[in-house]
Write a protein that holds these residues in place. Structure first.
Motif, PDB file in Angstrom:
ATOM      1  N   LEU A 154      80.615  35.953  15.572  1.00  0.00           N
ATOM      2  CA  LEU A 154      81.312  36.423  16.787  1.00  0.00           C
ATOM      3  C   LEU A 154      82.786  36.051  16.700  1.00  0.00           C
ATOM      4  CD1 LEU A 154      78.964  35.575  19.780  1.00  0.00           C
ATOM      5  CD2 LEU A 154      79.441  37.794  18.772  1.00  0.00           C
ATOM      6  N   LEU A 166      89.734  41.339  14.715  1.00  0.00           N
ATOM      7  CA  LEU A 166      90.336  42.237  15.705  1.00  0.00           C
ATOM      8  C   LEU A 166      91.708  41.738  16.148  1.00  0.00           C
ATOM      9  CD1 LEU A 166      87.114  43.027  17.716  1.00  0.00           C
ATOM     10  CD2 LEU A 166      88.434  44.623  16.349  1.00  0.00           C
ATOM     11  N   ASP A 168      88.106  34.097  25.256  1.00  0.00           N
ATOM     12  CA  ASP A 168      87.288  35.306  25.390  1.00  0.00           C
ATOM     13  C   ASP A 168      85.896  35.179  24.790  1.00  0.00           C
ATOM     14  OD1 ASP A 168      89.511  36.443  26.532  1.00  0.00           O
ATOM     15  OD2 ASP A 168      90.222  37.310  24.649  1.00  0.00           O
ATOM     16  N   ILE A 169      85.747  34.308  23.800  1.00  0.00           N
ATOM     17  CA  ILE A 169      84.475  34.273  23.075  1.00  0.00           C
ATOM     18  C   ILE A 169      83.757  32.941  23.270  1.00  0.00           C
ATOM     19  CG2 ILE A 169      83.377  34.629  20.828  1.00  0.00           C
ATOM     20  CD1 ILE A 169      85.119  37.000  21.797  1.00  0.00           C
ATOM     21  N   PRO A 196      83.118  31.656  27.262  1.00  0.00           N
ATOM     22  CA  PRO A 196      82.038  32.410  27.906  1.00  0.00           C
ATOM     23  C   PRO A 196      80.668  32.103  27.308  1.00  0.00           C
ATOM     24  CG  PRO A 196      83.882  33.861  27.480  1.00  0.00           C
ATOM     25  CD  PRO A 196      84.207  32.543  26.814  1.00  0.00           C
ATOM     26  N   VAL A 248      79.553  35.380  34.934  1.00  0.00           N
ATOM     27  CA  VAL A 248      78.884  35.925  33.761  1.00  0.00           C
ATOM     28  C   VAL A 248      78.579  37.404  33.990  1.00  0.00           C
ATOM     29  CG1 VAL A 248      76.810  35.841  32.364  1.00  0.00           C
ATOM     30  CG2 VAL A 248      77.942  33.728  33.005  1.00  0.00           C
ATOM     31  N   ASN A 269      81.719  39.547  33.878  1.00  0.00           N
ATOM     32  CA  ASN A 269      82.203  39.770  32.513  1.00  0.00           C
ATOM     33  C   ASN A 269      81.313  40.731  31.758  1.00  0.00           C
ATOM     34  OD1 ASN A 269      84.457  38.204  32.555  1.00  0.00           O
ATOM     35  ND2 ASN A 269      83.383  36.335  31.954  1.00  0.00           N
ATOM     36  N   GLY A 270      80.013  40.615  32.008  1.00  0.00           N
ATOM     37  CA  GLY A 270      79.063  41.436  31.246  1.00  0.00           C
ATOM     38  C   GLY A 270      78.998  42.783  31.847  1.00  0.00           C
ATOM     39  N   LEU A 324      78.474  41.729  18.202  1.00  0.00           N
ATOM     40  CA  LEU A 324      79.060  42.259  19.441  1.00  0.00           C
ATOM     41  C   LEU A 324      79.189  41.105  20.428  1.00  0.00           C
ATOM     42  CD1 LEU A 324      77.054  45.581  19.795  1.00  0.00           C
ATOM     43  CD2 LEU A 324      79.309  45.231  18.795  1.00  0.00           C
ATOM     44  N   PHE A 325      80.242  41.137  21.243  1.00  0.00           N
ATOM     45  CA  PHE A 325      80.471  40.044  22.190  1.00  0.00           C
ATOM     46  C   PHE A 325      79.511  40.181  23.375  1.00  0.00           C
ATOM     47  CE2 PHE A 325      84.902  40.922  20.497  1.00  0.00           C
ATOM     48  CZ  PHE A 325      84.741  40.052  19.440  1.00  0.00           C
ATOM     49  N   PRO A 326      78.611  39.207  23.548  1.00  0.00           N
ATOM     50  CA  PRO A 326      77.576  39.366  24.575  1.00  0.00           C
ATOM     51  C   PRO A 326      78.119  39.290  25.999  1.00  0.00           C
ATOM     52  CG  PRO A 326      77.429  37.199  23.564  1.00  0.00           C
ATOM     53  CD  PRO A 326      78.457  37.966  22.792  1.00  0.00           C
ATOM     54  N   ASN A 327      79.312  38.707  26.165  1.00  0.00           N
ATOM     55  CA  ASN A 327      79.869  38.585  27.514  1.00  0.00           C
ATOM     56  C   ASN A 327      80.721  39.784  27.902  1.00  0.00           C
ATOM     57  OD1 ASN A 327      81.489  37.493  25.394  1.00  0.00           O
ATOM     58  ND2 ASN A 327      82.944  36.801  26.916  1.00  0.00           N
ATOM     59  N   MET A 328      80.715  40.830  27.086  1.00  0.00           N
ATOM     60  CA  MET A 328      81.489  42.031  27.421  1.00  0.00           C
ATOM     61  C   MET A 328      80.582  43.251  27.327  1.00  0.00           C
ATOM     62  SD  MET A 328      84.885  41.406  25.148  1.00  0.00           S
ATOM     63  CE  MET A 328      85.488  39.744  24.882  1.00  0.00           C
ATOM     64  N   ASN A 329      80.913  44.286  28.124  1.00  0.00           N
ATOM     65  CA  ASN A 329      80.131  45.512  28.018  1.00  0.00           C
ATOM     66  C   ASN A 329      80.623  46.333  26.826  1.00  0.00           C
ATOM     67  OD1 ASN A 329      82.410  46.946  28.797  1.00  0.00           O
ATOM     68  ND2 ASN A 329      81.812  47.046  30.942  1.00  0.00           N
ATOM     69  N   TYR A 354      88.443  45.579  22.765  1.00  0.00           N
ATOM     70  CA  TYR A 354      88.939  44.199  22.640  1.00  0.00           C
ATOM     71  C   TYR A 354      90.147  44.088  21.707  1.00  0.00           C
ATOM     72  CZ  TYR A 354      89.088  39.158  22.171  1.00  0.00           C
ATOM     73  OH  TYR A 354      89.507  37.856  22.171  1.00  0.00           O
ATOM     74  N   ARG A 408      75.498  46.522  29.032  1.00  0.00           N
ATOM     75  CA  ARG A 408      75.633  45.232  28.348  1.00  0.00           C
ATOM     76  C   ARG A 408      75.111  45.420  26.928  1.00  0.00           C
ATOM     77  NH1 ARG A 408      75.051  40.401  31.394  1.00  0.00           N
ATOM     78  NH2 ARG A 408      73.813  39.692  29.670  1.00  0.00           N
TER      79      ARG A 408
END
Lengths: 288, 351
Positions: free
Chosen positions: A186, A193, A203-204, A207, A284, A287-288, B92-97, B104, B136
């Motif tokens: 991750l 990026l 950001d990673i 969270p 959470v 954000n999700g 994939l970032f789990p805290n983002m859709n 990103y 998600r």
């Protein structure tokens, strides 16, 4: 189309879930006994005692209306909040560092950091007195440097240091375990990026650590709200709620007020933790 | 949005890890602008290490250099290399859709909200994941995750796109479908791409060039056809597709085998040789008219063809893939014919 075969199958298997449910109920029996014996009955009794004094149910209102009690409650909550925030800050930074870097003496450092887990509150209070008491190290240093002795041990600052010392080992272990479980790809993905160190942490990593932070923060907060040993050793000028309960109970024999304050302490702690959980859950979800 | 890739050059990049294990011998590799190079090899061959060196996730041993176009990026940290990478686990970032995941890289680069939306929407359309933007990532299927990971990697218009076994986590049917889709997409985007896989069918389908790797070294670099028809050594011959590897004496014009002879075309030598013959290059003919004869050991029906194992022709059992129309039974005496050009003599190197 759908109602045919599945229903027949369900009817055939109807006998087995019934026995299963009964079996689960039997397994739950010991839990029910324990909950009743150690939680429901004493708590009911406590609540009842709280309302049995001279003022009856008004004893509960006194927690907020009586200035001495209200001030003590506020002090306790603020102290516990400050402890929690400071603990989380220190433990997150050090937990990340300790889990990610390998350096000579690391194992020893982790062992030292977690040693206070075994200390009772009294010992921690004693250590704070050694550090910042009237004959303490801090006093000697400040006396030599500024010609004045700085004594923190017997104030809120001393308690804060003591609680910090008490909470950090507990939180740091939880954070280290959570950091270990982070998926390194991750972080690598974020770096490809273009994310720098700050962005990755914001950001990673944070969270991903949020559940561990909320859980261990809750424990630190609850512990700081109810800690007694350290307060008992240090608190000469301060009245945190557990100390107040102790004084009401043993010195004034004011059992009803002690009970009411205990219930109040429990409720306030529970309410703040519930708020933290809801707020944490919301961030959470947002954000999700 | 095509053609923003650069040529890639890897010069003398080796990798020795701190514990002394050498994952990669110093290798050289050049990939043209917009070209897709596939690093192919079994696990532990160093292909992922080479990919991570190109990405900037690993630094090469001293002396190694990585060039994007004319720029030496060896010392440039990954976050400023402008690469796009798709991980095997997708990461994939789990805290983002889905949309926030794809956007990103743009957000980090400070691209404004409006432009970000447009570019994310373009990639969402291109990868065919419309309607999933607010999902998600844990609500996505494997194939959808793969597309999101790809969209996230290419939305920033990377100089080089790096794919680390992007289809391995998927089931066979989906893998085949996404392989075709990925191929179409890579052609359309025209980004210089490095693709790592252990699946030779994937390598053939996607690569402009295949880099076959083995034990930390490059065994062969070539087009899929060159690697398949003219493998440089035994390892490449066996790893890419099925191959009969026959040890036999060669007298300059023919191979001398226990069951007869086979004429060889160019490159014939005198002495012991290893001949590679692809199973589909062997034709079954009447025994009377053939120079090489063998016995049918077994026949298995594969649907579009049948696979015949033949003994007594060579020292080892030979495999031939022949049309279904030919009726064969175990024990039949058959003749074998091979176009001289389809026989490749290999250097007798270590296996």
């Amino acid at each position: 189309m759908r109602s045919g075969p599945p229903r027949a199958w369900a009817a055939g298997g109807a006998q087995s879930p019934m026995t299963k449910a009964a079996f689960i109920r039997i397994c739950l029996l010991p839990l029910a006994v324990v909950v009743a014996a150690f939680f429901v009955l004493p708590m009911t009794r406590l609540v009842w005692i709280g309302a049995s004094g001279r003022h009856g149910i008004a004893a509960y209102a006194a927690i907020v209306l009586e200035p001495r009690y209200a001030a003590s409650l506020l002090d306790t909550v603020l102290l516990a909040l400050a402890t929690t925030v400071a603990t989380l800050l220190i433990a997150t930074v050090s937990g990340l560092f300790l889990q990610r870097r390998r350096f000579p003496g690391r194992a020893l450092l982790v062992a030292m950091l977690t040693l206070p887990l075994a200390f009772p509150g009294v010992v921690i209070g004693f250590l704070i007195i050694l550090l910042a008491g009237r004959q303490g190290l801090l006093g000697d240093i400040t006396l030599a440097l500024f010609g004045q002795k700085l004594v923190l041990a017997y104030s809120l600052a001393g308690l804060f240091l003591g609680y910090l010392y008490f909470s950090i080992p507990r939180v740091i272990l939880t954070i280290m375990a959570a950091v270990e479980k982070l998926d390194p790809s991750l972080e690598e993905a974020a770096r490809t990026l273009g994310a720098g160190s700050w962005a990755i942490h914001r950001d990673i990593i944070l969270p991903a650590l949020a559940p561990a932070l909320i859980a261990s923060g809750a424990i630190a907060f609850a512990t700081a709200m109810g800690a007694f040993g350290t307060a008992f050793t240090l608190a000469t000028d301060i009245d945190v709620l557990p100390m107040l309960i102790y004084t009401e109970f043993t010195l004034s024999a004011n059992i009803a007020t002690a009970a009411a304050l205990s219930v109040g302490l429990g409720l306030v702690t529970w309410a703040i933790l519930a708020l933290a959980r809801i707020y944490g859950g919301n961030t959470v979800a947002a954000n999700g | 949005m095509s053609g923003h890739g650069v040529a890639l050059r890897v010069i003398d990049c080796g990798k020795t890890f701190a514990d002394g294990t050498r994952a990669l011998a110093p290798v050289a590799l050049e990939v043209g602008r917009g070209e897709t190079a596939v690093l192919l090899g079994p696990s532990g061959c160093g292909k992922t290490t080479l990919l991570r060196i190109i990405a900037g996730l690993e630094t090469p041993d001293p002396g190694g250099r990585v060039l994007f176009g004319d720029t030496d990026v060896t010392g440039v940290p990954i976050e400023r290399r402008n690469v796009g990478m798709v991980f095997q686990s997708y990461a994939l970032f789990p805290n983002m859709n889905v949309a926030d995941n794809i956007g990103y890289g743009l957000k980090i680069r400070g691209v404004g909200e409006a432009e970000r939306k447009t570019r994310v929407a373009a990639l969402v359309a291109l990868t065919g994941i419309e309607g999933l933007e607010r999902r998600r990532v844990d609500q996505l299927s494997g194939g959808q995750r793969q597309r999101v990971a790809l969209a996230r990697a290419v939305v920033v218009q990377p100089s080089v796109l790096l794919l680390d076994e992007p289809l391995t986590a998927l089931d066979a049917a989906l893998r085949e479908r996404l392989r075709g889709e990925l191929n179409r997409l890579l052609r359309k985007l025209g980004i210089t791409t490095i693709y790592v896989t252990h699946d030779q069918a994937e390598a053939m389908a996607l690569g402009d060039r295949i880099v076959v790797m083995r034990k930390g070294e490059i065994a062969q670099i070539g087009t899929p056809r060159a690697v398949y028809f003219a493998p440089a050594n035994k390892f490449v011959a066996e790893f890419v597709g099925a191959a009969n590897l026959i040890e036999a004496a060669c007298n300059g014009a023919t191979l001398v085998l226990p069951g007869g002879t086979l004429p060889v075309a160019n490159g014939a030598i005198h002495g012991q040789a290893i001949a590679m013959i692809r199973p589909e290059a062997i034709a079954i003919v009447p025994a009377e008219s053939a120079s090489l004869v063998g016995l049918v050991d077994s026949v298995s029906f594969l649907g579009d063809r049948q696979r015949v194992l033949i003994s007594a022709a060579a020292a080892k059992v030979m495999t031939a893939d022949v049309p279904n129309a030919i009726a064969l039974a175990v024990g039949d005496r058959v003749g074998l014919a091979v176009e001289p050009a389809a026989i490749r003599l290999l250097p007798g190197d270590a296996t």
